[in-house]
Write a protein that holds these residues in place. Sequence first.
Motif, PDB file in Angstrom:
ATOM      1  N   ILE A   6       0.835  -1.205   0.000  1.00  0.00           N
ATOM      2  CA  ILE A   6       0.000   0.000   0.000  1.00  0.00           C
ATOM      3  C   ILE A   6       0.866   1.251   0.000  1.00  0.00           C
ATOM      4  CG2 ILE A   6      -1.662   1.323   1.367  1.00  0.00           C
ATOM      5  CD1 ILE A   6      -2.907  -1.386   2.122  1.00  0.00           C
ATOM      6  N   PHE A   7       1.921   1.248   0.836  1.00  0.00           N
ATOM      7  CA  PHE A   7       2.830   2.410   0.870  1.00  0.00           C
ATOM      8  C   PHE A   7       3.392   2.673  -0.516  1.00  0.00           C
ATOM      9  CE2 PHE A   7       4.134   1.115   5.477  1.00  0.00           C
ATOM     10  CZ  PHE A   7       2.884   1.488   5.958  1.00  0.00           C
ATOM     11  N   ASN A   8       3.804   1.614  -1.191  1.00  0.00           N
ATOM     12  CA  ASN A   8       4.390   1.765  -2.520  1.00  0.00           C
ATOM     13  C   ASN A   8       3.358   2.221  -3.545  1.00  0.00           C
ATOM     14  OD1 ASN A   8       6.831   0.897  -1.497  1.00  0.00           O
ATOM     15  ND2 ASN A   8       6.581  -1.195  -2.215  1.00  0.00           N
ATOM     16  N   GLU A   9       2.176   1.625  -3.513  1.00  0.00           N
ATOM     17  CA  GLU A   9       1.146   1.952  -4.508  1.00  0.00           C
ATOM     18  C   GLU A   9       0.660   3.394  -4.367  1.00  0.00           C
ATOM     19  OE1 GLU A   9      -2.909  -0.006  -6.302  1.00  0.00           O
ATOM     20  OE2 GLU A   9      -1.361  -1.279  -5.433  1.00  0.00           O
ATOM     21  N   LEU A  10       0.535   3.855  -3.136  1.00  0.00           N
ATOM     22  CA  LEU A  10       0.030   5.208  -2.901  1.00  0.00           C
ATOM     23  C   LEU A  10       1.141   6.236  -2.712  1.00  0.00           C
ATOM     24  CD1 LEU A  10      -2.867   4.398  -0.410  1.00  0.00           C
ATOM     25  CD2 LEU A  10      -3.036   4.810  -2.877  1.00  0.00           C
ATOM     26  N   ASP A  11       2.369   5.767  -2.651  1.00  0.00           N
ATOM     27  CA  ASP A  11       3.526   6.620  -2.397  1.00  0.00           C
ATOM     28  C   ASP A  11       3.335   7.412  -1.102  1.00  0.00           C
ATOM     29  OD1 ASP A  11       6.060   7.645  -2.871  1.00  0.00           O
ATOM     30  OD2 ASP A  11       5.301   9.319  -4.068  1.00  0.00           O
ATOM     31  N   ILE A  12       3.058   6.666  -0.021  1.00  0.00           N
ATOM     32  CA  ILE A  12       2.881   7.273   1.294  1.00  0.00           C
ATOM     33  C   ILE A  12       3.875   6.652   2.273  1.00  0.00           C
ATOM     34  CG2 ILE A  12       0.439   7.799   0.942  1.00  0.00           C
ATOM     35  CD1 ILE A  12      -0.173   5.358   2.807  1.00  0.00           C
ATOM     36  N   SER A  13       4.029   7.295   3.416  1.00  0.00           N
ATOM     37  CA  SER A  13       4.907   6.791   4.465  1.00  0.00           C
ATOM     38  C   SER A  13       4.091   6.031   5.506  1.00  0.00           C
ATOM     39  CB  SER A  13       5.625   7.951   5.141  1.00  0.00           C
ATOM     40  OG  SER A  13       4.682   8.765   5.818  1.00  0.00           O
ATOM     41  N   LYS A  14       4.805   5.328   6.361  1.00  0.00           N
ATOM     42  CA  LYS A  14       4.146   4.613   7.446  1.00  0.00           C
ATOM     43  C   LYS A  14       3.423   5.588   8.369  1.00  0.00           C
ATOM     44  CE  LYS A  14       4.953   1.243  11.076  1.00  0.00           C
ATOM     45  NZ  LYS A  14       5.944   0.384  11.731  1.00  0.00           N
ATOM     46  N   SER A  15       4.012   6.760   8.574  1.00  0.00           N
ATOM     47  CA  SER A  15       3.373   7.746   9.452  1.00  0.00           C
ATOM     48  C   SER A  15       2.048   8.241   8.871  1.00  0.00           C
ATOM     49  CB  SER A  15       4.304   8.917   9.756  1.00  0.00           C
ATOM     50  OG  SER A  15       4.628   9.621   8.590  1.00  0.00           O
ATOM     51  N   THR A  16       1.970   8.368   7.553  1.00  0.00           N
ATOM     52  CA  THR A  16       0.711   8.761   6.909  1.00  0.00           C
ATOM     53  C   THR A  16      -0.334   7.676   7.139  1.00  0.00           C
ATOM     54  OG1 THR A  16       1.818  10.089   5.244  1.00  0.00           O
ATOM     55  CG2 THR A  16      -0.410   9.324   4.712  1.00  0.00           C
ATOM     56  N   TRP A  17       0.065   6.414   6.943  1.00  0.00           N
ATOM     57  CA  TRP A  17      -0.851   5.289   7.200  1.00  0.00           C
ATOM     58  C   TRP A  17      -1.347   5.340   8.646  1.00  0.00           C
ATOM     59  CZ3 TRP A  17      -3.731   1.473   5.271  1.00  0.00           C
ATOM     60  CH2 TRP A  17      -4.147   0.477   6.145  1.00  0.00           C
ATOM     61  N   ASN A  18      -0.434   5.522   9.588  1.00  0.00           N
ATOM     62  CA  ASN A  18      -0.821   5.541  11.002  1.00  0.00           C
ATOM     63  C   ASN A  18      -1.775   6.695  11.290  1.00  0.00           C
ATOM     64  OD1 ASN A  18       0.651   3.244  11.694  1.00  0.00           O
ATOM     65  ND2 ASN A  18       2.488   4.423  12.157  1.00  0.00           N
ATOM     66  N   ASP A  19      -1.555   7.833  10.668  1.00  0.00           N
ATOM     67  CA  ASP A  19      -2.453   8.977  10.831  1.00  0.00           C
ATOM     68  C   ASP A  19      -3.847   8.632  10.311  1.00  0.00           C
ATOM     69  OD1 ASP A  19      -3.033  11.773  11.465  1.00  0.00           O
ATOM     70  OD2 ASP A  19      -3.050  12.082   9.295  1.00  0.00           O
ATOM     71  N   TRP A  20      -3.905   8.054   9.105  1.00  0.00           N
ATOM     72  CA  TRP A  20      -5.201   7.659   8.530  1.00  0.00           C
ATOM     73  C   TRP A  20      -5.886   6.635   9.414  1.00  0.00           C
ATOM     74  CZ3 TRP A  20      -3.662   6.602   2.729  1.00  0.00           C
ATOM     75  CH2 TRP A  20      -3.389   7.810   2.103  1.00  0.00           C
ATOM     76  N   LYS A  21      -5.122   5.655   9.887  1.00  0.00           N
ATOM     77  CA  LYS A  21      -5.692   4.596  10.723  1.00  0.00           C
ATOM     78  C   LYS A  21      -6.269   5.177  12.009  1.00  0.00           C
ATOM     79  CE  LYS A  21      -3.122   1.861  13.084  1.00  0.00           C
ATOM     80  NZ  LYS A  21      -2.258   0.883  13.694  1.00  0.00           N
ATOM     81  N   ASN A  22      -5.518   6.068  12.649  1.00  0.00           N
ATOM     82  CA  ASN A  22      -5.967   6.674  13.900  1.00  0.00           C
ATOM     83  C   ASN A  22      -7.197   7.545  13.717  1.00  0.00           C
ATOM     84  OD1 ASN A  22      -3.889   5.427  15.306  1.00  0.00           O
ATOM     85  ND2 ASN A  22      -2.516   7.177  15.099  1.00  0.00           N
ATOM     86  N   LYS A  23      -7.346   8.114  12.520  1.00  0.00           N
ATOM     87  CA  LYS A  23      -8.506   8.963  12.233  1.00  0.00           C
ATOM     88  C   LYS A  23      -9.653   8.179  11.600  1.00  0.00           C
ATOM     89  CE  LYS A  23      -5.807  13.170  11.677  1.00  0.00           C
ATOM     90  NZ  LYS A  23      -5.310  14.186  10.737  1.00  0.00           N
ATOM     91  N   GLY A  24      -9.484   6.869  11.431  1.00  0.00           N
ATOM     92  CA  GLY A  24     -10.530   6.041  10.837  1.00  0.00           C
ATOM     93  C   GLY A  24     -10.665   6.225   9.336  1.00  0.00           C
ATOM     94  N   ARG A  25      -9.610   6.666   8.674  1.00  0.00           N
ATOM     95  CA  ARG A  25      -9.664   6.937   7.236  1.00  0.00           C
ATOM     96  C   ARG A  25      -8.947   5.888   6.390  1.00  0.00           C
ATOM     97  NH1 ARG A  25      -8.335  13.371   7.581  1.00  0.00           N
ATOM     98  NH2 ARG A  25     -10.284  13.963   8.587  1.00  0.00           N
ATOM     99  N   ALA A  26      -8.304   4.929   7.028  1.00  0.00           N
ATOM    100  CA  ALA A  26      -7.570   3.884   6.300  1.00  0.00           C
ATOM    101  C   ALA A  26      -8.549   2.856   5.747  1.00  0.00           C
ATOM    102  CB  ALA A  26      -6.578   3.200   7.229  1.00  0.00           C
ATOM    103  N   PRO A  27      -8.137   2.131   4.718  1.00  0.00           N
ATOM    104  CA  PRO A  27      -9.008   1.065   4.215  1.00  0.00           C
ATOM    105  C   PRO A  27      -9.167  -0.035   5.262  1.00  0.00           C
ATOM    106  CG  PRO A  27      -6.854   0.976   3.143  1.00  0.00           C
ATOM    107  CD  PRO A  27      -6.889   2.222   3.968  1.00  0.00           C
TER     108      PRO A  27
END
Length: 56
Positions: A6-27
């Motif tokens: 997912i990080f590679n496909e979206l060109d995001i960092s782990k911290s971005t994923w964690n932010d989305w996850k914490n805000k309920g915005r991750a898949p």
Amino acid sequence: MTLQDIFNELDISKSTWNDWKNKGRAPKHFKLPNGQVRVRRADFEKWLDCLMEVNA
């Protein structure tokens, strides 16, 4: 899909994923018995489709 996929496909960092996850915005995701997180491809694509509809 692994988180790295997912990080590679979206060109995001782990911290971005964690932010989305914490805000309920991750898949929708789940943990394997070994603690690794996975996302089903169908859930990922559905999540992307929803993002595109919101931005349309």
